[in-house]
Design a protein around this motif. Sequence first.
Motif, PDB file in Angstrom:
ATOM      1  N   ARG A 122       5.383   9.359  -0.873  1.00 24.67           N
ATOM      2  CA  ARG A 122       4.632   9.327   0.391  1.00 24.67           C
ATOM      3  C   ARG A 122       3.535   8.274   0.269  1.00 24.67           C
ATOM      4  NH1 ARG A 122       6.549  13.700   3.081  1.00 24.67           N
ATOM      5  NH2 ARG A 122       7.350  15.302   1.692  1.00 24.67           N
ATOM      6  N   SER A 123       3.851   7.050   0.651  1.00 27.56           N
ATOM      7  CA  SER A 123       2.876   5.961   0.612  1.00 27.56           C
ATOM      8  C   SER A 123       2.214   5.824   1.978  1.00 27.56           C
ATOM      9  CB  SER A 123       3.563   4.628   0.306  1.00 27.56           C
ATOM     10  OG  SER A 123       4.231   4.678  -0.919  1.00 27.56           O
ATOM     11  N   VAL A 124       0.961   5.384   1.957  1.00 30.72           N
ATOM     12  CA  VAL A 124       0.255   5.038   3.198  1.00 30.72           C
ATOM     13  C   VAL A 124      -0.403   3.681   2.981  1.00 30.72           C
ATOM     14  CG1 VAL A 124      -1.593   5.662   4.819  1.00 30.72           C
ATOM     15  CG2 VAL A 124      -0.318   7.473   3.633  1.00 30.72           C
ATOM     16  N   PHE A 125      -0.205   2.779   3.919  1.00 31.79           N
ATOM     17  CA  PHE A 125      -0.902   1.494   3.900  1.00 31.79           C
ATOM     18  C   PHE A 125      -1.651   1.349   5.216  1.00 31.79           C
ATOM     19  CE2 PHE A 125       2.648   1.047   1.054  1.00 31.79           C
ATOM     20  CZ  PHE A 125       2.108   0.384  -0.027  1.00 31.79           C
ATOM     21  N   VAL A 126      -2.961   1.190   5.141  1.00 31.74           N
ATOM     22  CA  VAL A 126      -3.735   0.842   6.340  1.00 31.74           C
ATOM     23  C   VAL A 126      -3.944  -0.667   6.282  1.00 31.74           C
ATOM     24  CG1 VAL A 126      -5.888   1.130   7.624  1.00 31.74           C
ATOM     25  CG2 VAL A 126      -4.864   3.101   6.440  1.00 31.74           C
ATOM     26  N   LYS A 134      -6.038  -2.604   3.578  1.00 33.18           N
ATOM     27  CA  LYS A 134      -7.407  -2.059   3.503  1.00 33.18           C
ATOM     28  C   LYS A 134      -7.460  -0.746   2.732  1.00 33.18           C
ATOM     29  CE  LYS A 134      -8.815  -5.366   6.225  1.00 33.18           C
ATOM     30  NZ  LYS A 134      -9.528  -6.509   5.657  1.00 33.18           N
ATOM     31  N   LEU A 135      -6.320  -0.046   2.676  1.00 30.13           N
ATOM     32  CA  LEU A 135      -6.291   1.244   1.992  1.00 30.13           C
ATOM     33  C   LEU A 135      -4.863   1.540   1.566  1.00 30.13           C
ATOM     34  CD1 LEU A 135      -7.964   4.309   1.929  1.00 30.13           C
ATOM     35  CD2 LEU A 135      -5.964   4.715   3.287  1.00 30.13           C
ATOM     36  N   PHE A 147      -3.465  13.901   7.880  1.00 36.65           N
ATOM     37  CA  PHE A 147      -3.644  12.791   8.817  1.00 36.65           C
ATOM     38  C   PHE A 147      -5.041  12.762   9.428  1.00 36.65           C
ATOM     39  CE2 PHE A 147       0.229  10.304   9.073  1.00 36.65           C
ATOM     40  CZ  PHE A 147       1.024  11.030   8.184  1.00 36.65           C
ATOM     41  N   LEU A 148      -5.762  13.876   9.377  1.00 37.47           N
ATOM     42  CA  LEU A 148      -7.171  13.839   9.800  1.00 37.47           C
ATOM     43  C   LEU A 148      -7.987  13.039   8.788  1.00 37.47           C
ATOM     44  CD1 LEU A 148      -7.618  17.524  11.018  1.00 37.47           C
ATOM     45  CD2 LEU A 148      -7.397  15.451  12.430  1.00 37.47           C
ATOM     46  N   GLU A 149      -7.614  13.144   7.514  1.00 35.62           N
ATOM     47  CA  GLU A 149      -8.289  12.342   6.485  1.00 35.62           C
ATOM     48  C   GLU A 149      -7.990  10.848   6.702  1.00 35.62           C
ATOM     49  OE1 GLU A 149     -10.524  12.266   4.389  1.00 35.62           O
ATOM     50  OE2 GLU A 149     -10.017  10.755   2.870  1.00 35.62           O
ATOM     51  N   ILE A 150      -6.772  10.554   7.106  1.00 35.60           N
ATOM     52  CA  ILE A 150      -6.432   9.143   7.346  1.00 35.60           C
ATOM     53  C   ILE A 150      -7.271   8.603   8.518  1.00 35.60           C
ATOM     54  CG2 ILE A 150      -4.563   7.578   8.048  1.00 35.60           C
ATOM     55  CD1 ILE A 150      -2.675   9.437   6.377  1.00 35.60           C
ATOM     56  N   LEU A 151      -7.453   9.412   9.560  1.00 32.47           N
ATOM     57  CA  LEU A 151      -8.321   8.986  10.674  1.00 32.47           C
ATOM     58  C   LEU A 151      -9.762   8.807  10.194  1.00 32.47           C
ATOM     59  CD1 LEU A 151      -7.058  11.230  13.609  1.00 32.47           C
ATOM     60  CD2 LEU A 151      -6.999   8.723  13.541  1.00 32.47           C
ATOM     61  N   ARG A 152     -10.206   9.723   9.347  1.00 32.11           N
ATOM     62  CA  ARG A 152     -11.582   9.632   8.833  1.00 32.11           C
ATOM     63  C   ARG A 152     -11.786   8.335   8.053  1.00 32.11           C
ATOM     64  NH1 ARG A 152     -14.975  10.568   4.532  1.00 32.11           N
ATOM     65  NH2 ARG A 152     -13.197  10.325   3.136  1.00 32.11           N
ATOM     66  N   ILE A 154     -10.069   5.594   8.413  1.00 29.03           N
ATOM     67  CA  ILE A 154     -10.024   4.469   9.353  1.00 29.03           C
ATOM     68  C   ILE A 154     -11.393   4.304  10.026  1.00 29.03           C
ATOM     69  CG2 ILE A 154      -9.040   3.717  11.575  1.00 29.03           C
ATOM     70  CD1 ILE A 154      -6.322   4.870  10.473  1.00 29.03           C
ATOM     71  N   ASP A 155     -12.034   5.416  10.363  1.00 26.75           N
ATOM     72  CA  ASP A 155     -13.382   5.315  10.946  1.00 26.75           C
ATOM     73  C   ASP A 155     -14.321   4.599   9.979  1.00 26.75           C
ATOM     74  OD1 ASP A 155     -12.780   6.531  13.350  1.00 26.75           O
ATOM     75  OD2 ASP A 155     -13.315   8.542  12.654  1.00 26.75           O
TER      76      ASP A 155
END
Length: 211
Positions: A122-126, A134-135, A147-152, A154-155
Amino acid sequence: MALRLGDTAPNFTAETTEGSIDFHQWLGTGWGILFSHPADFTPVCTTELGAAARLKPEFDKRGVKCVAISVDPLKSHQGWIGDINETQKCSMNFPIIADPDRKVSMLYDMIHPNADATFTVRSVFVIGPDKKVKLTLTYPASTGRNFLEILRVIDSLQLTANYKVATPVNWENGQDCIITPAVKDDEIPKLFPKGARHVKPYLRYTPQPNR
Ligand code: BEZ
């Protein structure tokens, strides 16, 4: 070699559930998030995609486009979307890349052979508007992402891209920020007109500048 923060996110073309894309063109001038799923018709992935679809208005508010990827073919994705919508009370509203030849998964180092020879972790690239990474996050198949952590995050990324601040532990949008060490005390009144709280010479807080 694995992608690192600050690297350019590699471009690719791919088939998705919303048509063919050229990744960089599809991103346009905004932010993006690319996240991988080990396989279609798997329980944890189903819940993750449902959560991401329900949060799409929050990603839109931040100017972030979402795209998921799994190594299964398009036809499988199309069938799976029916299950996602049914079980997660959502309507899938962003593309899922079909990567049966693992071209994109290999490009983004999403297959970790010592974890699983075939499926992606489970990779995530921002990815920022400059197409730089960036992340990155990497979770095992057995652990669903938050996904709330991913939004956090991004903020925080969007805030710190524009102001000379960093965000402290467990920071949430709207809370006080930390003034970066490179800012001299005598620059603070001009850069942070809302004021500053000096706890230590290196630990200085200011109200979130963009609120
Ligand atoms: C899942 O998404 O539920 C899953 C996928 C691969 C391994 C374990 C769980």
